[in-house]
Design a protein around this motif. Structure first.
Motif, short mmCIF file in Angstrom:
data_model
loop_
_atom_site.label_atom_id
_atom_site.label_comp_id
_atom_site.label_asym_id
_atom_site.label_seq_id
_atom_site.Cartn_x
_atom_site.Cartn_y
_atom_site.Cartn_z
N ALA A 184 35.76 40.07 37.30
CA ALA A 184 36.89 39.91 36.39
C ALA A 184 38.14 39.55 37.18
N GLY A 185 38.88 38.59 36.66
CA GLY A 185 40.12 38.18 37.30
C GLY A 185 39.97 37.09 38.35
N THR A 186 38.73 36.69 38.64
CA THR A 186 38.52 35.63 39.63
C THR A 186 39.16 34.34 39.13
N LEU A 187 39.96 33.72 39.99
CA LEU A 187 40.54 32.42 39.65
C LEU A 187 39.43 31.38 39.80
N THR A 188 38.99 30.82 38.67
CA THR A 188 37.85 29.90 38.68
C THR A 188 38.26 28.44 38.64
N ALA A 189 39.42 28.16 38.05
CA ALA A 189 39.85 26.77 37.91
C ALA A 189 41.35 26.70 37.66
#
Length: 109
Positions: free
Chosen positions: A80-85
């Protein structure tokens, strides 16, 4: 659109994150810049998807305040919270090269 290559995502997950990025940009254009949306739509709504390491994406997030950030909810493949794009408003190649020269060196996904 720039996808975080360090986030361990399958192709389907990455495609979903790209979809989220497109929605952020579309919602912004429809609510705040209808003329740009109309021009974008009239020109076929082109998209370019690039890949970059997290370090590059984090630097872009720091350097520019007019980008759209996609962070994952953490229900499947990434925390959760991972910057994916990240996504940018529609622009021409010339505008990109002037406003975001860093993007020119990134590879197509």
């Amino acid at each position: 659109i720039v996808i975080n290559l360090d986030a361990k995502m399958g192709k389907g997950k990455a495609a979903a994150q790209i979809g989220h990025a497109v929605m952020h940009v579309t919602e912004y254009l429809l609510s705040r810049n209808l003329s740009l949306y109309t021009k974008y739509k009239r020109n076929g709504m082109p998209k370019i998807v690039l890949g970059a390491k997290a370090e590059v994406i984090n630097q872009l997030e720091t350097d520019y305040n007019n980008i759209f950030i996609v962070r994952d909810a953490g229900r499947t493949q990434v925390a959760a919270g991972t910057l994916t794009a990240i996504a940018f408003i529609p622009m021409t190649e010339a505008e990109r090269d002037i406003s975001y020269p860093e993007l020119k060196s990134l590879k197509l996904l």
